[in-house]
Design a protein around this motif. Structure first.
Motif, short mmCIF file in Angstrom:
data_model
loop_
_atom_site.label_atom_id
_atom_site.label_comp_id
_atom_site.label_asym_id
_atom_site.label_seq_id
_atom_site.Cartn_x
_atom_site.Cartn_y
_atom_site.Cartn_z
N THR A 159 -3.51 -1.70 -6.87
CA THR A 159 -4.32 -1.44 -5.69
C THR A 159 -4.40 -2.69 -4.84
OG1 THR A 159 -5.66 0.22 -6.83
CG2 THR A 159 -6.59 -0.75 -4.84
N VAL A 160 -4.09 -2.55 -3.54
CA VAL A 160 -4.08 -3.69 -2.63
C VAL A 160 -5.03 -3.39 -1.47
CG1 VAL A 160 -2.68 -5.10 -1.08
CG2 VAL A 160 -1.70 -4.25 -3.23
N GLN A 161 -5.97 -4.31 -1.22
CA GLN A 161 -6.89 -4.17 -0.10
C GLN A 161 -6.23 -4.74 1.15
OE1 GLN A 161 -9.94 -2.71 -0.53
NE2 GLN A 161 -9.59 -2.47 -2.73
N LEU A 162 -6.30 -3.99 2.24
CA LEU A 162 -5.72 -4.43 3.51
C LEU A 162 -6.76 -4.38 4.62
CD1 LEU A 162 -2.28 -2.54 3.59
CD2 LEU A 162 -2.73 -4.87 2.78
N SER A 163 -6.59 -5.22 5.61
CA SER A 163 -7.40 -5.13 6.82
C SER A 163 -6.49 -5.40 8.02
CB SER A 163 -8.56 -6.13 6.79
OG SER A 163 -8.08 -7.45 6.65
N TYR A 164 -6.90 -4.86 9.14
CA TYR A 164 -6.10 -4.97 10.37
C TYR A 164 -6.44 -6.27 11.08
CZ TYR A 164 -4.32 -3.96 15.01
OH TYR A 164 -3.64 -4.03 16.20
N PRO A 165 -5.42 -6.94 11.67
CA PRO A 165 -3.98 -6.66 11.59
C PRO A 165 -3.36 -7.38 10.39
CG PRO A 165 -4.37 -8.44 13.12
CD PRO A 165 -5.72 -8.04 12.61
N LEU A 166 -2.20 -6.89 9.97
CA LEU A 166 -1.48 -7.57 8.91
C LEU A 166 -0.70 -8.75 9.49
CD1 LEU A 166 0.08 -4.67 6.82
CD2 LEU A 166 -2.08 -5.86 6.46
N PRO A 167 -0.51 -9.78 8.70
CA PRO A 167 0.40 -10.86 9.14
C PRO A 167 1.80 -10.30 9.35
CG PRO A 167 -0.87 -11.51 7.20
CD PRO A 167 -1.09 -10.05 7.38
N GLN A 168 2.54 -10.88 10.26
CA GLN A 168 3.88 -10.38 10.57
C GLN A 168 4.93 -10.80 9.55
OE1 GLN A 168 4.47 -8.16 13.27
NE2 GLN A 168 2.27 -8.14 12.96
N ASP A 169 4.60 -11.76 8.72
CA ASP A 169 5.56 -12.17 7.69
C ASP A 169 4.80 -12.84 6.55
OD1 ASP A 169 4.88 -14.69 8.64
OD2 ASP A 169 6.70 -14.88 9.85
N GLY A 170 5.54 -13.12 5.49
CA GLY A 170 4.97 -13.88 4.39
C GLY A 170 4.07 -13.11 3.46
N ARG A 171 4.06 -11.78 3.53
CA ARG A 171 3.23 -11.01 2.62
C ARG A 171 3.93 -10.81 1.27
NH1 ARG A 171 -1.11 -8.88 3.83
NH2 ARG A 171 -0.91 -7.32 2.20
N PRO A 172 3.16 -10.80 0.17
CA PRO A 172 3.79 -10.60 -1.13
C PRO A 172 4.26 -9.16 -1.35
CG PRO A 172 1.39 -10.71 -1.34
CD PRO A 172 1.73 -11.08 0.08
N ASP A 173 3.80 -8.23 -0.51
CA ASP A 173 4.16 -6.82 -0.69
C ASP A 173 5.04 -6.33 0.46
OD1 ASP A 173 2.23 -7.05 1.23
OD2 ASP A 173 1.10 -5.29 0.64
N ASP A 174 5.86 -7.23 1.03
CA ASP A 174 6.62 -6.84 2.22
C ASP A 174 8.03 -6.35 1.90
OD1 ASP A 174 7.80 -9.19 1.50
OD2 ASP A 174 7.54 -10.21 3.43
N SER A 175 8.25 -5.90 0.66
CA SER A 175 9.54 -5.29 0.34
C SER A 175 9.52 -3.83 0.80
CB SER A 175 9.81 -5.36 -1.17
OG SER A 175 8.77 -4.72 -1.88
N ALA A 176 10.70 -3.25 0.97
CA ALA A 176 10.80 -1.87 1.47
C ALA A 176 10.10 -0.91 0.54
CB ALA A 176 12.27 -1.49 1.63
N LYS A 177 9.55 0.15 1.13
CA LYS A 177 8.79 1.13 0.34
C LYS A 177 8.72 2.46 1.07
CE LYS A 177 5.32 -1.65 0.51
NZ LYS A 177 5.91 -2.64 1.48
N VAL A 178 8.45 3.52 0.31
CA VAL A 178 8.12 4.83 0.88
C VAL A 178 6.60 4.93 0.89
CG1 VAL A 178 8.29 7.31 0.57
CG2 VAL A 178 10.26 5.86 0.07
N LEU A 179 6.04 5.43 1.98
CA LEU A 179 4.59 5.40 2.14
C LEU A 179 4.07 6.77 2.57
CD1 LEU A 179 2.08 3.42 2.27
CD2 LEU A 179 2.50 3.31 4.73
N ALA A 180 3.05 7.26 1.87
CA ALA A 180 2.32 8.46 2.29
C ALA A 180 0.97 8.00 2.82
CB ALA A 180 2.13 9.42 1.13
N ILE A 181 0.56 8.51 3.98
CA ILE A 181 -0.68 8.08 4.62
C ILE A 181 -1.64 9.26 4.72
CG2 ILE A 181 -1.70 6.95 6.63
CD1 ILE A 181 1.05 5.99 7.44
N GLY A 182 -2.90 8.98 4.39
CA GLY A 182 -3.92 10.02 4.55
C GLY A 182 -5.24 9.59 3.93
#
Length: 319
Positions: free
Chosen positions: A3-26
């Motif tokens: 589980t990863v907590q996020l807040s807006y806006p995300l940094p444009q680079d350098g995130r540890p979870d910035d590898s490609a992924k499939v995402l479902a939103i809801g």
């Protein structure tokens, strides 16, 4: 599942979870049959592409922040939702802080400053998904804003008996006591979690000691009445019968429903214990009795009916 907590806006680079992924939103409140369709499609696509499958959900619930009173209570508060998502083989759940400032983010800003930095490969949404300020973004908007940087797949509504499955429909079922239909739409028994607290001790004096549940999260409480339940306490599953209501035979003026469960063949002291209560079937409406003896007789009948329901359920599960 991470589980990863996020807040807006995300940094444009350098995130540890910035590898490609499939995402479902809801929002996924309830993680019901319709939600499961969206999530399962994302999990399957992730397997096809050999990419992790992730969920983006929001906390608090957006409609709570928008001041919609009925959404002060939830089918699955965050911890319960996370547990259900874990069971669906989701690799990561991203929980976005839905603040008043985030509420004003435009659809374009959401895509550019949330989705693009996450390097999403494919985004799955429901047909009625909206995003951005005042819900201005739709699935078509998301497709336009993707600009070829990620794919968008829109999942059609899931119907049961000709009716669209939704969190709103499940709430309506619970509030009228139709626990059977609510459970069918959820694909699982509706569950409440909380702590056993001291009550008035009256149940013990009439031969039916009860565990009084104080819910730990803002759950939708079903209609007043008597239910067959299965309670998990200390790692054990125990059948029982639970009254949800205002105890009109003994009390006047009570407005908030009390939750009192009589557990079958169970004699342990469990005050302070955390328990999970699964509501399996609605037995009858709560009502006032003319005498304590009449109430005792009815509770005995309720218990017998609940035992029969539990036995039939066990037979089906073992067949």
């Amino acid at each position: 599942m991470e589980t990863v907590q996020l807040s807006y806006p995300l940094p444009q680079d350098g995130r540890p979870d910035d590898s490609a992924k499939v995402l479902a939103i809801g929002d996924f409140d309830g993680v019901h049959l319709g939600h499961r369709e969206v999530i399962q499609r994302a999990v399957e696509r992730g397997a096809e592409l050999q990419l992790p499958a992730a969920i983006m959900t929001f906390h608090p619930h957006p409609r709570q922040v928008l001041g919609m009173d009925k959404y002060t209570k939830l089918l699955t508060p965050l911890a319960a939702k996370q547990e259900l998502l874990r069971q669906l083989q989701v690799d990561t759940t991203y929980v976005v802080d839905f603040s008043e400032s985030f509420m004003r983010v435009t659809p374009e800003q959401f895509v550019e400053h949330m989705l693009v930095p996450m390097k999403v490969s494919t985004v799955f949404v429901g047909f009625d998904f909206t995003f951005g300020y005042k819900g201005a973004g739709t699935p078509d908007t998301l497709c336009d804003l993707a600009k070829g940087r990620f794919a968008v797949e829109v999942v059609r509504p899931f119907h049961r008996n000709g009716e669209k499955v939704s969190s709103t429909l499940i709430r309506e079922c619970l509030l009228r006591g139709d626990i059977a239909e609510a459970n069918a739409l959820l694909a699982r028994p509706y569950r409440l979690e909380g702590t056993v607290v001291h009550g008035d001790g009256r149940g013990r004096t009439i031969g039916f000691p009860t565990a009084n549940l104080e819910v730990s999260q803002p759950y939708v409480i079903p209609a007043n009445g008597v239910y067959a339940v299965q309670v998990t306490v200390g790692g054990r599953k125990v059948g029982g019968v639970m009254n949800v209501g205002v105890k009109p035979t003994f009390v006047t003026g009570l407005t908030q429903p009390a939750l009192e469960a009589h557990l079958f063949d169970f004699h342990e002291t469990i005050y302070g214990e955390d328990v999970q209560v699964e509501l399996l079937a609605f037995i009858r409406e709560e009502r006032r009795f003319a005498s304590v003896q009449e109430l005792i007789s009815q509770i005995g009948q309720d218990a017998d009916q609940a035992r029969s329901i539990l036995a039939a359920r066990k037979t089906i599960q073992n067949s």
